[in-house]
Design a protein around this motif. Structure first.
Motif, mmCIF file in Angstrom:
data_model
loop_
_atom_site.group_PDB
_atom_site.id
_atom_site.type_symbol
_atom_site.label_atom_id
_atom_site.label_comp_id
_atom_site.label_asym_id
_atom_site.label_seq_id
_atom_site.Cartn_x
_atom_site.Cartn_y
_atom_site.Cartn_z
ATOM 1 N N ILE A 254 0.944 -1.201 0.096
ATOM 2 C CA ILE A 254 -0.093 -0.091 -0.189
ATOM 3 C C ILE A 254 0.754 1.225 -0.041
ATOM 4 O O ILE A 254 1.857 1.227 0.858
ATOM 5 C CB ILE A 254 -0.875 -0.021 1.213
ATOM 6 C CG1 ILE A 254 -1.821 -1.166 1.420
ATOM 7 C CG2 ILE A 254 -1.627 1.199 1.255
ATOM 8 C CD1 ILE A 254 -2.530 -1.460 2.612
ATOM 9 N N ASP A 255 0.636 2.150 -0.964
ATOM 10 C CA ASP A 255 1.213 3.533 -1.025
ATOM 11 C C ASP A 255 0.383 4.472 -0.142
ATOM 12 O O ASP A 255 -0.835 4.968 -0.455
ATOM 13 C CB ASP A 255 1.131 3.824 -2.469
ATOM 14 C CG ASP A 255 1.920 5.330 -2.669
ATOM 15 O OD1 ASP A 255 2.422 6.071 -1.526
ATOM 16 O OD2 ASP A 255 1.665 6.015 -3.727
ATOM 17 N N ALA A 256 0.796 4.774 1.132
ATOM 18 C CA ALA A 256 -0.035 5.425 1.987
ATOM 19 C C ALA A 256 -0.198 6.972 1.429
ATOM 20 O O ALA A 256 -1.284 7.453 1.815
ATOM 21 C CB ALA A 256 0.919 5.505 3.244
ATOM 22 N N ASP A 257 0.858 7.536 0.636
ATOM 23 C CA ASP A 257 0.702 8.854 0.237
ATOM 24 C C ASP A 257 -0.685 9.028 -0.751
ATOM 25 O O ASP A 257 -1.150 10.235 -0.789
ATOM 26 C CB ASP A 257 1.913 9.270 -0.315
ATOM 27 C CG ASP A 257 3.116 9.286 0.653
ATOM 28 O OD1 ASP A 257 2.771 9.839 1.566
ATOM 29 O OD2 ASP A 257 4.330 8.937 0.362
ATOM 30 N N ASN A 258 -1.042 7.913 -1.309
ATOM 31 C CA ASN A 258 -1.957 8.121 -2.250
ATOM 32 C C ASN A 258 -3.133 6.910 -2.126
ATOM 33 O O ASN A 258 -3.828 6.802 -3.291
ATOM 34 C CB ASN A 258 -1.343 7.637 -3.681
ATOM 35 C CG ASN A 258 -0.431 8.486 -4.321
ATOM 36 O OD1 ASN A 258 -0.966 9.854 -4.747
ATOM 37 N ND2 ASN A 258 0.846 8.504 -4.190
ATOM 38 N N TYR B 265 3.688 1.633 2.906
ATOM 39 C CA TYR B 265 4.864 2.719 2.994
ATOM 40 C C TYR B 265 4.516 4.194 2.926
ATOM 41 O O TYR B 265 3.494 4.632 2.101
ATOM 42 C CB TYR B 265 5.389 2.320 1.625
ATOM 43 C CG TYR B 265 6.225 0.802 1.619
ATOM 44 C CD1 TYR B 265 7.233 0.581 1.653
ATOM 45 C CD2 TYR B 265 5.095 -0.159 1.098
ATOM 46 C CE1 TYR B 265 7.556 -0.934 1.613
ATOM 47 C CE2 TYR B 265 5.257 -1.550 0.928
ATOM 48 C CZ TYR B 265 6.693 -1.837 1.125
ATOM 49 O OH TYR B 265 7.021 -3.275 1.242
ATOM 50 N N GLY B 266 5.404 4.723 3.928
ATOM 51 C CA GLY B 266 5.043 6.318 3.887
ATOM 52 C C GLY B 266 5.812 6.797 4.969
ATOM 53 O O GLY B 266 6.601 6.209 5.729
ATOM 54 N N ASP B 267 5.730 8.241 5.097
ATOM 55 C CA ASP B 267 6.350 8.960 6.293
ATOM 56 C C ASP B 267 5.391 9.049 7.224
ATOM 57 O O ASP B 267 4.540 10.029 7.146
ATOM 58 C CB ASP B 267 6.831 10.185 5.701
ATOM 59 C CG ASP B 267 7.568 11.015 6.788
ATOM 60 O OD1 ASP B 267 7.726 10.486 8.054
ATOM 61 O OD2 ASP B 267 8.055 11.972 6.595
ATOM 62 N N PHE B 268 5.085 8.319 8.342
ATOM 63 C CA PHE B 268 4.073 8.309 9.215
ATOM 64 C C PHE B 268 4.550 9.241 10.418
ATOM 65 O O PHE B 268 3.595 9.346 11.343
ATOM 66 C CB PHE B 268 4.121 6.938 9.960
ATOM 67 C CG PHE B 268 3.571 6.044 8.957
ATOM 68 C CD1 PHE B 268 2.292 5.888 8.371
ATOM 69 C CD2 PHE B 268 4.483 4.990 8.100
ATOM 70 C CE1 PHE B 268 1.726 5.127 7.329
ATOM 71 C CE2 PHE B 268 4.060 4.101 7.335
ATOM 72 C CZ PHE B 268 2.556 4.026 6.953
ATOM 73 N N SER B 269 5.654 10.072 10.288
ATOM 74 C CA SER B 269 5.878 10.969 11.197
ATOM 75 C C SER B 269 5.164 12.160 10.599
ATOM 76 O O SER B 269 5.030 13.265 11.534
ATOM 77 C CB SER B 269 7.493 11.217 11.379
ATOM 78 O OG SER B 269 7.883 11.678 10.085
ATOM 79 N N SER C 84 2.104 14.657 9.918
ATOM 80 C CA SER C 84 0.526 14.704 10.189
ATOM 81 C C SER C 84 -0.422 14.243 9.431
ATOM 82 O O SER C 84 -1.385 13.888 9.634
ATOM 83 C CB SER C 84 0.367 16.102 10.902
ATOM 84 O OG SER C 84 0.490 17.073 9.587
ATOM 85 N N ARG C 85 -0.032 14.311 7.976
ATOM 86 C CA ARG C 85 -0.839 14.049 7.023
ATOM 87 C C ARG C 85 -1.180 12.663 6.928
ATOM 88 O O ARG C 85 -2.197 11.985 6.333
ATOM 89 C CB ARG C 85 -0.395 14.337 5.553
ATOM 90 C CG ARG C 85 -1.128 14.303 4.421
ATOM 91 C CD ARG C 85 -0.600 14.826 3.229
ATOM 92 N NE ARG C 85 0.688 14.602 2.897
ATOM 93 C CZ ARG C 85 0.680 13.354 1.975
ATOM 94 N NH1 ARG C 85 -0.376 12.871 1.698
ATOM 95 N NH2 ARG C 85 1.993 12.924 1.655
ATOM 96 N N ILE D 129 -2.722 5.476 11.537
ATOM 97 C CA ILE D 129 -2.039 4.918 12.516
ATOM 98 C C ILE D 129 -3.238 4.151 13.368
ATOM 99 O O ILE D 129 -2.930 2.882 13.737
ATOM 100 C CB ILE D 129 -1.652 5.862 13.663
ATOM 101 C CG1 ILE D 129 -0.412 6.689 12.957
ATOM 102 C CG2 ILE D 129 -1.183 5.049 14.857
ATOM 103 C CD1 ILE D 129 0.700 5.859 12.705
ATOM 104 N N ASP D 130 -4.419 4.496 13.394
ATOM 105 C CA ASP D 130 -5.821 3.661 13.946
ATOM 106 C C ASP D 130 -6.104 2.696 13.303
ATOM 107 O O ASP D 130 -6.567 1.559 14.085
ATOM 108 C CB ASP D 130 -6.856 4.484 13.802
ATOM 109 C CG ASP D 130 -6.558 5.914 14.903
ATOM 110 O OD1 ASP D 130 -5.718 5.955 15.631
ATOM 111 O OD2 ASP D 130 -7.255 6.984 14.378
ATOM 112 N N VAL D 131 -5.567 2.256 12.002
ATOM 113 C CA VAL D 131 -6.067 0.910 11.299
ATOM 114 C C VAL D 131 -5.057 -0.185 10.913
ATOM 115 O O VAL D 131 -5.227 -1.284 10.824
ATOM 116 C CB VAL D 131 -6.878 1.488 10.026
ATOM 117 C CG1 VAL D 131 -7.831 2.435 10.066
ATOM 118 C CG2 VAL D 131 -5.603 1.939 8.901
ATOM 119 N N LEU D 132 -3.761 0.185 11.152
ATOM 120 C CA LEU D 132 -2.697 -0.390 10.891
ATOM 121 C C LEU D 132 -2.711 -1.825 11.908
ATOM 122 O O LEU D 132 -2.647 -3.007 11.435
ATOM 123 C CB LEU D 132 -1.370 0.048 11.255
ATOM 124 C CG LEU D 132 -1.017 1.324 10.155
ATOM 125 C CD1 LEU D 132 0.323 1.855 10.736
ATOM 126 C CD2 LEU D 132 -1.156 0.974 8.909
#
Length: 263
Positions: free
Chosen positions: A14-18, A43-47, A49-50, A55-58
């Motif tokens: 999964i591309d978290a950014d899109n 995959y993404g920068d989970f630091s 805020s976007r 975080i809630d579903v992982l």
């Protein structure tokens, strides 16, 4: 025998950014229709805020986050990490296919490369996803069809249509093309066979896009096809044939010949 009965194994990347976290429940329900999501990575920068909403579903869906810091503006380290992992998983020989979740056309070549190696690729992305990526996948599912409100309206009693992304009339052209490509002496073809042909013609064809959960409901709604569902037989359809208008005859007394006409 055990090998024949096992579920096909898929790596879900999964591309978290899109991708929106709102589609996760529908995503794994869809994947369960054709296999098992053996690997689940995002995959993404989970630091940032976007991406905090992820975080809630992982944990709930057992998705492993792969943190990729954005060291330089405009460079997407997440895409590179996803591609590297996809190739590593491919060469492990443990998977039957991949589910690439993104609306980014940058993954077009990855999808093509995976298919070249004999792996099935299922794409999941928004309707805005470029056609190049959609057609590179064996099947492509619009994530708008996986949203909770879409699933709820599809199950509404009374058989009414759910909210559509496109009008039912937009499906007529591709349905007609599928029927024309199938050999039939009388024009009738099996609806199931049409569904299989559609998967080859248009990887993103989905009755839900036009507001219907079942292909048969969509076909009936278009009004462009005859439907035959005789008892004990499979559903058949054919392109509706227009009836030729009958020549209009003149009513009343017959026309007189020139000799009979009074000067």
């Amino acid at each position: 025998m055990a090998e024949e009965n096992r579920l096909r194994r898929f790596a879900v990347l999964i591309d978290a950014d899109n991708t929106s976290p709102r589609i996760v429940a529908g995503l794994f329900e869809e994947i369960a229709k054709f296999g098992e999501a053996s690997v689940r990575r995002i995959y993404g920068d989970f630091s940032s805020s976007r991406l905090r909403s992820w975080i809630d579903v992982l944990q709930k869906y057992a998705i492993d986050p792969y943190q990729q810091f954005a060291y330089t503006t405009g460079k997407n380290a997440s895409d590179i990490a996803l591609v590297i992992d996809a190739m590593d998983l491919l060469h492990s020989g443990r998977f039957d296919g991949f589910c690439l979740v993104s609306s980014d056309s940058d993954f077009t070549r990855l999808a093509s490369r995976l298919r070249e190696e004999g792996a099935d690729v299922y794409g999941f992305g928004a309707q805005k996803t470029p056609e190049s990526f959609r057609q590179a996948c064996r099947r492509f599912v619009y994530t708008e069809n996986l949203l909770p409100e879409a699933a709820t309206s599809a199950r509404e009693p009374g058989g009414g249509p759910r909210q559509a992304l496109q009008p039912s009339s937009a499906a007529v052209a591709v349905l007609t093309r599928a029927i024309e490509q199938m050999e039939s002496e009388d024009g009738w073809v099996s609806l199931g066979a049409v569904g299989q042909r559609l998967a080859n013609i248009a990887s993103d064809f989905d009755p839900r896009t036009y507001g219907y959960r079942k292909l048969s409901d969509l076909v009936r709604k278009t009004g462009a096809f005859d439907v035959d569902q005789s008892e004990g037989r499979t559903v058949r359809i054919r392109a509706r044939r227009e009836e030729k208008p009958k020549a209009a005859g003149r009513r009343g007394a017959p026309r007189r010949s020139p000799e009979q006409q009074i000067p």
